[in-house]
Motif scaffolding. Structure first.
Motif, PDB file in Angstrom:
ATOM      1  N   GLY A   6       0.810  -1.207   0.000  1.00  0.00           N
ATOM      2  CA  GLY A   6       0.000   0.000   0.000  1.00  0.00           C
ATOM      3  C   GLY A   6       0.845   1.258   0.000  1.00  0.00           C
ATOM      4  N   GLY A   7       1.903   1.279   0.807  1.00  0.00           N
ATOM      5  CA  GLY A   7       2.800   2.425   0.835  1.00  0.00           C
ATOM      6  C   GLY A   7       3.556   2.575  -0.465  1.00  0.00           C
ATOM      7  N   ALA A   8       3.989   1.465  -1.048  1.00  0.00           N
ATOM      8  CA  ALA A   8       4.704   1.495  -2.322  1.00  0.00           C
ATOM      9  C   ALA A   8       3.783   1.976  -3.438  1.00  0.00           C
ATOM     10  CB  ALA A   8       5.272   0.123  -2.641  1.00  0.00           C
ATOM     11  N   ALA A   9       2.530   1.537  -3.414  1.00  0.00           N
ATOM     12  CA  ALA A   9       1.569   1.966  -4.424  1.00  0.00           C
ATOM     13  C   ALA A   9       1.294   3.461  -4.320  1.00  0.00           C
ATOM     14  CB  ALA A   9       0.278   1.173  -4.286  1.00  0.00           C
ATOM     15  N   LEU A  10       1.234   3.966  -3.112  1.00  0.00           N
ATOM     16  CA  LEU A  10       1.021   5.393  -2.897  1.00  0.00           C
ATOM     17  C   LEU A  10       2.180   6.211  -3.466  1.00  0.00           C
ATOM     18  CD1 LEU A  10      -0.544   7.754  -1.593  1.00  0.00           C
ATOM     19  CD2 LEU A  10       0.719   7.276   0.508  1.00  0.00           C
ATOM     20  N   LYS A  26      10.066   3.204 -11.012  1.00  0.00           N
ATOM     21  CA  LYS A  26      10.163   1.841 -10.474  1.00  0.00           C
ATOM     22  C   LYS A  26      10.200   1.942  -8.953  1.00  0.00           C
ATOM     23  CE  LYS A  26      13.098  -2.224 -10.549  1.00  0.00           C
ATOM     24  NZ  LYS A  26      14.413  -2.747 -10.917  1.00  0.00           N
ATOM     25  N   VAL A  27       9.309   1.241  -8.296  1.00  0.00           N
ATOM     26  CA  VAL A  27       9.237   1.244  -6.839  1.00  0.00           C
ATOM     27  C   VAL A  27       9.453  -0.179  -6.345  1.00  0.00           C
ATOM     28  CG1 VAL A  27       7.783   1.728  -4.840  1.00  0.00           C
ATOM     29  CG2 VAL A  27       7.654   3.201  -6.842  1.00  0.00           C
ATOM     30  N   THR A  29      10.334  -2.644  -2.698  1.00  0.00           N
ATOM     31  CA  THR A  29      10.338  -2.669  -1.237  1.00  0.00           C
ATOM     32  C   THR A  29      11.360  -3.685  -0.758  1.00  0.00           C
ATOM     33  OG1 THR A  29       8.580  -4.315  -1.163  1.00  0.00           O
ATOM     34  CG2 THR A  29       7.917  -2.008  -1.042  1.00  0.00           C
ATOM     35  N   SER A  30      11.938  -3.416   0.384  1.00  0.00           N
ATOM     36  CA  SER A  30      12.865  -4.355   1.009  1.00  0.00           C
ATOM     37  C   SER A  30      12.776  -4.174   2.513  1.00  0.00           C
ATOM     38  CB  SER A  30      14.289  -4.137   0.501  1.00  0.00           C
ATOM     39  OG  SER A  30      14.728  -2.830   0.787  1.00  0.00           O
ATOM     40  N   ASP A  31      13.604  -4.899   3.241  1.00  0.00           N
ATOM     41  CA  ASP A  31      13.609  -4.846   4.705  1.00  0.00           C
ATOM     42  C   ASP A  31      12.214  -5.133   5.248  1.00  0.00           C
ATOM     43  OD1 ASP A  31      14.681  -4.595   7.232  1.00  0.00           O
ATOM     44  OD2 ASP A  31      14.473  -2.409   7.281  1.00  0.00           O
ATOM     45  N   GLU A  32      11.626  -6.229   4.749  1.00  0.00           N
ATOM     46  CA  GLU A  32      10.285  -6.662   5.163  1.00  0.00           C
ATOM     47  C   GLU A  32       9.231  -5.575   4.940  1.00  0.00           C
ATOM     48  OE1 GLU A  32      10.612  -8.044   9.149  1.00  0.00           O
ATOM     49  OE2 GLU A  32      11.928  -9.703   8.609  1.00  0.00           O
ATOM     50  N   GLY A  33       9.391  -4.789   3.875  1.00  0.00           N
ATOM     51  CA  GLY A  33       8.413  -3.779   3.526  1.00  0.00           C
ATOM     52  C   GLY A  33       8.590  -2.452   4.227  1.00  0.00           C
ATOM     53  N   ARG A  34       9.611  -2.322   5.051  1.00  0.00           N
ATOM     54  CA  ARG A  34       9.809  -1.059   5.768  1.00  0.00           C
ATOM     55  C   ARG A  34      10.636  -0.053   4.979  1.00  0.00           C
ATOM     56  NH1 ARG A  34      10.568  -4.444  10.854  1.00  0.00           N
ATOM     57  NH2 ARG A  34      12.632  -4.660   9.995  1.00  0.00           N
ATOM     58  N   LEU A  35      11.281  -0.479   3.902  1.00  0.00           N
ATOM     59  CA  LEU A  35      12.083   0.415   3.065  1.00  0.00           C
ATOM     60  C   LEU A  35      11.480   0.427   1.669  1.00  0.00           C
ATOM     61  CD1 LEU A  35      14.553   2.173   2.493  1.00  0.00           C
ATOM     62  CD2 LEU A  35      15.809   0.075   1.994  1.00  0.00           C
ATOM     63  N   ILE A  36      11.115   1.604   1.194  1.00  0.00           N
ATOM     64  CA  ILE A  36      10.581   1.777  -0.154  1.00  0.00           C
ATOM     65  C   ILE A  36      11.620   2.548  -0.949  1.00  0.00           C
ATOM     66  CG2 ILE A  36       8.750   2.802  -1.545  1.00  0.00           C
ATOM     67  CD1 ILE A  36       6.911   2.513   0.893  1.00  0.00           C
ATOM     68  N   GLU A  37      12.051   1.963  -2.069  1.00  0.00           N
ATOM     69  CA  GLU A  37      13.051   2.608  -2.926  1.00  0.00           C
ATOM     70  C   GLU A  37      12.372   3.074  -4.204  1.00  0.00           C
ATOM     71  OE1 GLU A  37      17.033   0.245  -1.515  1.00  0.00           O
ATOM     72  OE2 GLU A  37      16.041  -0.411  -3.360  1.00  0.00           O
ATOM     73  N   LEU A  38      12.580   4.333  -4.533  1.00  0.00           N
ATOM     74  CA  LEU A  38      11.987   4.948  -5.720  1.00  0.00           C
ATOM     75  C   LEU A  38      13.086   5.236  -6.726  1.00  0.00           C
ATOM     76  CD1 LEU A  38       9.691   6.379  -7.284  1.00  0.00           C
ATOM     77  CD2 LEU A  38      10.181   8.413  -5.917  1.00  0.00           C
ATOM     78  N   GLU A  39      12.906   4.726  -7.931  1.00  0.00           N
ATOM     79  CA  GLU A  39      13.867   4.944  -9.003  1.00  0.00           C
ATOM     80  C   GLU A  39      13.139   5.578 -10.176  1.00  0.00           C
ATOM     81  OE1 GLU A  39      17.032   2.326 -11.634  1.00  0.00           O
ATOM     82  OE2 GLU A  39      16.042   1.441  -9.907  1.00  0.00           O
ATOM     83  N   ASN A  68      -1.037   2.789   5.522  1.00  0.00           N
ATOM     84  CA  ASN A  68      -0.210   1.694   5.030  1.00  0.00           C
ATOM     85  C   ASN A  68       1.282   1.983   5.046  1.00  0.00           C
ATOM     86  OD1 ASN A  68      -2.469   0.173   4.530  1.00  0.00           O
ATOM     87  ND2 ASN A  68      -2.683   0.901   2.448  1.00  0.00           N
ATOM     88  N   GLY A  69       1.687   3.221   5.196  1.00  0.00           N
ATOM     89  CA  GLY A  69       3.103   3.525   5.120  1.00  0.00           C
ATOM     90  C   GLY A  69       3.667   4.214   6.330  1.00  0.00           C
ATOM     91  N   ALA A  70       2.962   4.159   7.441  1.00  0.00           N
ATOM     92  CA  ALA A  70       3.372   4.905   8.627  1.00  0.00           C
ATOM     93  C   ALA A  70       4.736   4.474   9.157  1.00  0.00           C
ATOM     94  CB  ALA A  70       2.320   4.782   9.719  1.00  0.00           C
ATOM     95  N   ASP A  71       5.076   3.217   9.016  1.00  0.00           N
ATOM     96  CA  ASP A  71       6.368   2.746   9.539  1.00  0.00           C
ATOM     97  C   ASP A  71       7.381   2.495   8.428  1.00  0.00           C
ATOM     98  OD1 ASP A  71       5.065   0.609   8.474  1.00  0.00           O
ATOM     99  OD2 ASP A  71       5.632  -0.805  10.035  1.00  0.00           O
ATOM    100  N   CYS A  72       7.161   3.082   7.248  1.00  0.00           N
ATOM    101  CA  CYS A  72       8.049   2.897   6.101  1.00  0.00           C
ATOM    102  C   CYS A  72       9.012   4.064   5.946  1.00  0.00           C
ATOM    103  CB  CYS A  72       7.234   2.769   4.819  1.00  0.00           C
ATOM    104  SG  CYS A  72       6.208   1.314   4.743  1.00  0.00           S
ATOM    105  N   ARG A  73      10.126   3.767   5.304  1.00  0.00           N
ATOM    106  CA  ARG A  73      11.136   4.788   4.982  1.00  0.00           C
ATOM    107  C   ARG A  73      11.255   4.864   3.469  1.00  0.00           C
ATOM    108  NH1 ARG A  73      16.020   2.612   6.643  1.00  0.00           N
ATOM    109  NH2 ARG A  73      16.973   2.801   4.612  1.00  0.00           N
ATOM    110  N   LEU A  74      11.378   6.069   2.914  1.00  0.00           N
ATOM    111  CA  LEU A  74      11.475   6.273   1.471  1.00  0.00           C
ATOM    112  C   LEU A  74      12.877   6.702   1.107  1.00  0.00           C
ATOM    113  CD1 LEU A  74      10.278   6.621  -1.384  1.00  0.00           C
ATOM    114  CD2 LEU A  74       9.660   8.947  -0.717  1.00  0.00           C
TER     115      LEU A  74
END
Length: 78
Positions: A6-10, A26-27, A29-39, A68-74
């Motif tokens: 959900g966070g990656a889709a956002l 290109k988006v 996710t890694s680190d069990e979904g806590r890291l979102i990488e945007l390219e 969905n992305g409260a605990d994620c890092r971008l």
């Protein structure tokens, strides 16, 4: 839909609206979904970061405020 997706889709939705070449966004996710990488394409990276990082900071704020992305890092990848 899992929380990380959900966070990656956002982030993907926001980034595609900003850039000139949305097909190059290109988006991942890694680190069990806590890291979102945007390219993005090289020419669009400045648009995603913004002046003094304002756009990137705003994207991180929206991600943090979302359910969905409260605990994620971008990270914006080179």
């Amino acid at each position: 839909m899992s929380e990380s997706k959900g966070g990656a889709a956002l982030i993907e939705f926001i980034a595609k609206a900003i850039v000139d070449e949305p097909e190059s966004v290109k988006v991942t996710t890694s680190d069990e979904g806590r890291l979102i990488e945007l390219e993005t394409a090289d020419d669009d990276r400045g648009r995603v970061i913004g002046r003094q990082g304002r756009v990137a900071k705003a994207m991180r704020a929206v991600l943090g405020a979302s359910r969905n992305g409260a605990d994620c890092r971008l990270d914006i990848v080179d």
